[in-house]
Design an enzyme around this catalytic site. Structure first.
Site, mmCIF file in Angstrom:
data_model
loop_
_atom_site.group_PDB
_atom_site.id
_atom_site.type_symbol
_atom_site.label_atom_id
_atom_site.label_comp_id
_atom_site.label_asym_id
_atom_site.label_seq_id
_atom_site.Cartn_x
_atom_site.Cartn_y
_atom_site.Cartn_z
ATOM 1 N N ASP A 43 47.048 37.931 -31.950
ATOM 2 C CA ASP A 43 47.635 37.000 -31.376
ATOM 3 C C ASP A 43 48.078 35.530 -32.250
ATOM 4 O O ASP A 43 48.729 34.836 -32.258
ATOM 5 C CB ASP A 43 46.792 36.433 -30.116
ATOM 6 N N ASP B 93 40.741 41.559 -26.641
ATOM 7 C CA ASP B 93 40.447 40.344 -26.796
ATOM 8 C C ASP B 93 38.906 39.892 -27.115
ATOM 9 O O ASP B 93 38.074 40.495 -26.510
ATOM 10 C CB ASP B 93 41.179 39.353 -25.748
#
Length: 168
Positions: free
Chosen positions: A140, A122
């Site tokens: 995401d 991330d």
């Protein structure tokens, strides 16, 4: 089926490619380095690994349980989703786009877990002041856009049904 594939393959293929390239970039240029802030600290970019799910949920689970939930069960879900997209009856274009985005994001994160000892890379965070999102990645974003399209598409279907019933 051919028309479905003509929509699915580019969405899924390009989605996975863009996400994986962004994660390679994050590993190469952000890992071990500082975070960066843009647009008056509205956007932050910094490396993180997430062993859990959305907003780190499940990080405290044992590695074995995380594997079962986030790798094995997600893999089965993705397989089922792919089969549904290929053979499901009465699938409109919006639903197919939405599910293709969800599949692309889910599969790209699945690949990440398989290649990164159960972790997902991330690197994005957005917000204003103390009100911030969790840290996330491009996959995401695809999942959230796909989920939004499913909800919007369902709203249009329900609205159309109500209008059709009103005129009958």
């Amino acid at each position: 089926m051919k028309s479905r594939l003509m929509l699915m393959v580019p969405v899924i293929g390009l989605g996975i490619l863009i996400d994986q390239l962004s994660k390679v970039w994050a590993v190469r240029f952000l890992m071990g380095g500082p975070s960066f802030s843009f647009v008056g600290d509205t956007v932050r970019i910094g490396y993180a690994e997430n062993h859990g799910a959305f907003l780190g949920m499940g990080n405290s689970l044992s590695p074995e349980l995380r594997f079962v939930i986030f790798t094995a069960l997600v893999g089965l879900f993705l397989l089922g989703l792919l089969v549904y997209m290929l053979i499901g009856k009465e699938m409109d274009r919006i639903s197919l786009w939405a599910l293709s985005l969800i599949f692309a994001g889910g599969f790209s994160n699945f690949v990440d877990r398989a290649l990164n000892d159960g972790a997902v890379v991330d690197f994005l965070n957005m917000g204003i002041g103390g009100l911030r999102t969790g840290i996330f990645n491009i996959a995401d974003v695809y999942i959230m856009i796909g989920a939004g399209l499913v909800l919007i598409g369902q709203w249009f279907v329900e609205r159309h049904k109500k209008q059709s019933n009103a005129t009958d």
